[in-house]
Write a protein that holds these residues in place. Structure first.
Motif, short mmCIF file in Angstrom:
data_model
loop_
_atom_site.label_atom_id
_atom_site.label_comp_id
_atom_site.label_asym_id
_atom_site.label_seq_id
_atom_site.Cartn_x
_atom_site.Cartn_y
_atom_site.Cartn_z
N GLY A 72 8.07 6.10 -16.16
CA GLY A 72 7.29 6.54 -15.01
C GLY A 72 7.86 6.09 -13.69
N VAL A 73 7.51 6.84 -12.65
CA VAL A 73 7.86 6.51 -11.27
C VAL A 73 6.61 6.69 -10.42
CG1 VAL A 73 9.28 7.08 -9.26
CG2 VAL A 73 10.24 7.31 -11.57
N LYS A 74 6.26 5.65 -9.68
CA LYS A 74 5.14 5.75 -8.75
C LYS A 74 5.64 5.61 -7.33
CE LYS A 74 2.18 2.47 -7.65
NZ LYS A 74 1.08 1.48 -7.65
N ILE A 75 5.13 6.46 -6.46
CA ILE A 75 5.43 6.38 -5.03
C ILE A 75 4.10 6.15 -4.33
CG2 ILE A 75 6.39 7.52 -3.01
CD1 ILE A 75 7.97 9.31 -4.98
N VAL A 76 4.02 5.06 -3.57
CA VAL A 76 2.77 4.74 -2.89
C VAL A 76 3.06 4.38 -1.43
CG1 VAL A 76 2.86 2.35 -3.74
CG2 VAL A 76 0.70 3.29 -2.94
N GLY A 77 2.33 5.00 -0.54
CA GLY A 77 2.43 4.68 0.87
C GLY A 77 1.45 3.58 1.23
N ASP A 78 1.86 2.68 2.09
CA ASP A 78 1.02 1.54 2.50
C ASP A 78 1.05 1.48 4.02
OD1 ASP A 78 -0.32 -0.82 2.88
OD2 ASP A 78 0.90 -2.01 1.51
N TYR A 79 -0.02 1.96 4.66
CA TYR A 79 -0.08 2.10 6.12
C TYR A 79 -1.28 1.33 6.67
CZ TYR A 79 3.71 5.44 6.17
OH TYR A 79 4.95 6.02 6.07
N VAL A 80 -1.00 0.26 7.41
CA VAL A 80 -2.06 -0.68 7.79
C VAL A 80 -3.02 -0.10 8.82
CG1 VAL A 80 -0.63 -2.67 7.25
CG2 VAL A 80 -0.62 -1.78 9.57
N ASP A 81 -2.63 0.92 9.57
CA ASP A 81 -3.50 1.47 10.60
C ASP A 81 -4.30 2.69 10.14
OD1 ASP A 81 -2.61 -0.42 12.39
OD2 ASP A 81 -1.10 0.88 13.31
N VAL A 203 -9.05 -18.53 -5.91
CA VAL A 203 -8.80 -18.04 -4.55
C VAL A 203 -7.83 -16.88 -4.62
CG1 VAL A 203 -7.90 -18.61 -2.26
CG2 VAL A 203 -9.17 -20.35 -3.56
N VAL A 204 -8.25 -15.73 -4.14
CA VAL A 204 -7.38 -14.55 -4.08
C VAL A 204 -7.13 -14.23 -2.62
CG1 VAL A 204 -7.04 -12.15 -4.74
CG2 VAL A 204 -8.33 -13.67 -6.25
N GLU A 205 -5.86 -14.15 -2.25
CA GLU A 205 -5.49 -13.85 -0.86
C GLU A 205 -4.79 -12.50 -0.84
OE1 GLU A 205 -3.02 -12.83 2.02
OE2 GLU A 205 -1.92 -14.11 0.62
N ALA A 206 -5.51 -11.50 -0.31
CA ALA A 206 -4.97 -10.14 -0.24
C ALA A 206 -5.08 -9.62 1.19
CB ALA A 206 -5.72 -9.22 -1.20
N SER A 207 -4.67 -10.47 2.13
CA SER A 207 -4.78 -10.12 3.54
C SER A 207 -3.77 -9.04 3.93
CB SER A 207 -4.57 -11.36 4.41
OG SER A 207 -3.27 -11.89 4.21
N ARG A 208 -3.97 -8.49 5.10
CA ARG A 208 -3.05 -7.48 5.62
C ARG A 208 -2.61 -7.94 7.02
NH1 ARG A 208 -2.60 -3.16 2.91
NH2 ARG A 208 -1.81 -1.96 4.65
N LEU A 209 -1.55 -8.73 7.06
CA LEU A 209 -1.07 -9.27 8.33
C LEU A 209 0.11 -8.45 8.83
CD1 LEU A 209 -1.06 -13.09 7.47
CD2 LEU A 209 -2.89 -11.75 8.53
N PRO A 210 0.24 -8.28 10.15
CA PRO A 210 1.40 -7.55 10.68
C PRO A 210 2.69 -8.36 10.56
CG PRO A 210 0.01 -8.37 12.46
CD PRO A 210 -0.74 -8.61 11.19
N GLU A 211 2.56 -9.68 10.51
CA GLU A 211 3.73 -10.56 10.36
C GLU A 211 3.26 -11.87 9.70
OE1 GLU A 211 3.52 -12.41 14.88
OE2 GLU A 211 5.00 -10.87 14.39
N VAL A 227 -4.81 -20.13 -7.53
CA VAL A 227 -4.59 -19.45 -6.26
C VAL A 227 -3.71 -18.23 -6.52
CG1 VAL A 227 -3.76 -19.66 -3.89
CG2 VAL A 227 -4.73 -21.65 -5.05
N VAL A 228 -4.17 -17.08 -6.04
CA VAL A 228 -3.46 -15.82 -6.27
C VAL A 228 -3.17 -15.17 -4.91
CG1 VAL A 228 -3.47 -13.61 -7.51
CG2 VAL A 228 -4.81 -15.54 -8.39
N PRO A 229 -2.03 -15.49 -4.30
CA PRO A 229 -1.68 -14.86 -3.02
C PRO A 229 -0.77 -13.65 -3.25
CG PRO A 229 -0.29 -16.78 -3.37
CD PRO A 229 -1.06 -16.54 -4.64
N TYR A 230 -1.15 -12.49 -2.74
CA TYR A 230 -0.23 -11.35 -2.92
C TYR A 230 -0.16 -10.43 -1.70
CZ TYR A 230 -4.05 -8.06 -4.15
OH TYR A 230 -5.16 -7.25 -4.13
N GLY A 231 -0.51 -10.95 -0.52
CA GLY A 231 -0.37 -10.13 0.67
C GLY A 231 1.07 -9.69 0.90
N THR A 232 1.24 -8.55 1.54
CA THR A 232 2.59 -8.05 1.84
C THR A 232 3.32 -9.03 2.75
OG1 THR A 232 1.83 -5.77 1.64
CG2 THR A 232 3.90 -6.13 2.82
N MET A 233 2.61 -9.57 3.73
CA MET A 233 3.15 -10.60 4.61
C MET A 233 2.52 -11.95 4.23
SD MET A 233 5.29 -9.11 6.59
CE MET A 233 5.69 -7.46 7.21
#
Length: 333
Positions: A72-81, A203-211, A227-233
């Motif tokens: 399989g191949v998945k394509i997912v867009g991730d747009y914070v705004d 503790v799950v950290e799934a924040s959406r930070l710009p940097e 502790v489960v941190p997986y934010g992009t930033m």
């Protein structure tokens, strides 16, 4: 050549399937067990950033799960705004193929699949790595995957207290209200990171930070917590790994490289490496390595998201759809 058809499940079809919490967790864990047993191929994800001013990017995930006889191949867009446009932050498409011939088998809306499988991996990680009597959950972030993190974790642990926080009050309040209604228990929205995290068992950290910004302080973590941190930033301090007795990831090949990820700086500074890594979650799920061994261990679990989880959940959805006559068949060739 005989006609070729592909199965198509859109978002409405997937909603009609009404996948249970147990079905979601079982499907994703089967993919993790296959990974742990060396029965998968995972290609590191790649990214496409069309334009920095768009504040988003695409992730492309690729994999093969031998026991499921599916690539399989998945394509997912991730747009914070996207919330400014009334849209979810993530849209995705999952394509499934016959691994022996390359014949397309199915196309599925992967937006909710991404959310569900992410929540399932969080929950399965906690199943193996959190204290069995964990009763307090702290969740940072209210994006799409957050709902399934909390729902599937509560399915396994039946928490006494659930606290959630996100940057925008309307976001965290709405998130808490939906969870309270769906889970049939009080979910509390709190105004700051510290009051959310202190004293929590998970503790799950799934924040959406710009940097990157170290908003989650190591000193707030309760001894013995998961502790489960997986934010992009990254939202964690470099010292977070110093208090951990075990560090677990979903796939070291993906975690050790790339531009994004909550522990990118920890990899680059050698705090998280092949030497300091305890295991991949699949190895634990397959019984090849130990999970939590006592209540005193403070444990870190970082997952970046695996194509295998998308493929495994997508395949389970297809099977249920075919049994119930849900979805469409499209002529391909």
């Amino acid at each position: 050549m005989k006609p070729i058809y592909i199965d198509y499940l859109n978002a409405l079809d997937i909603d009609a399937l009404a996948m249970t919490d147990g079905e979601i967790i079982a499907a994703v864990e089967a993919g993790l067990v296959a990974q742990g047993n060396g029965q998968t191929v995972i290609e590191p994800r790649v990214h496409l950033e069309p334009d920095p001013s768009f504040h988003g990017h695409f992730n492309v995930l690729r994999g093969y799960v031998a026991p499921l006889d599916t690539a399989g191949v998945k394509i997912v867009g991730d747009y914070v705004d996207n919330y400014l446009h009334g849209l979810p932050s993530e849209f995705g498409i999952l394509n499934l193929f016959d691994p022996r011939t390359g014949t397309p088998r199915a196309i599925l809306d992967a937006t909710v699949i991404t959310d569900m499988r992410t929540g399932a991996v969080t929950a399965i990680g906690a199943k193996h790595l959190a204290r069995k009597n964990s009763k307090v959950l702290a969740h940072i972030g209210a994006r799409g995957t957050a709902y399934w993190n909390v729902r599937l974790l509560d399915h396994l642990f039946d928490f006494d207290e659930i606290r959630v926080h996100s940057r925008r009050p309307e976001s965290r309040d709405g998130f808490a209200a939906k969870l309270s209604a769906d889970l049939g228990k009080t979910v509390t929205a709190v105004a700051d990171w510290k009051s959310c995290i202190e004293g929590a068992d998970i503790v799950v950290e799934a924040s959406r930070l710009p940097e990157p910004q170290p908003l989650l302080k190591t000193e707030w973590i309760k001894p013995g917590a998961l502790v489960v941190p997986y934010g992009t930033m990254s939202a964690v301090e470099l010292s977070l790994t110093d208090i951990m007795q075990k560090m677990v990831v979903d796939d070291w090949g993906q975690c050790k490289g790339g531009k994004f990820g909550s522990l990118r700086a920890h990899v680059e500074t050698g705090r998280l490496s092949e030497k300091t890594l305890h295991a991949e979650l699949g190895q634990i799920a397959a019984g090849l390595k130990a999970g939590r061994e006592n209540d005193d261990e403070t444990i870190l679990f970082w997952h970046r998201g695996l194509s295998l989880s998308d493929i495994a959940l997508g395949k389970a959805m297809l099977a249920k759809a075919q049994a119930q006559g849900i979805g469409q068949r499209l002529r391909f060739a």
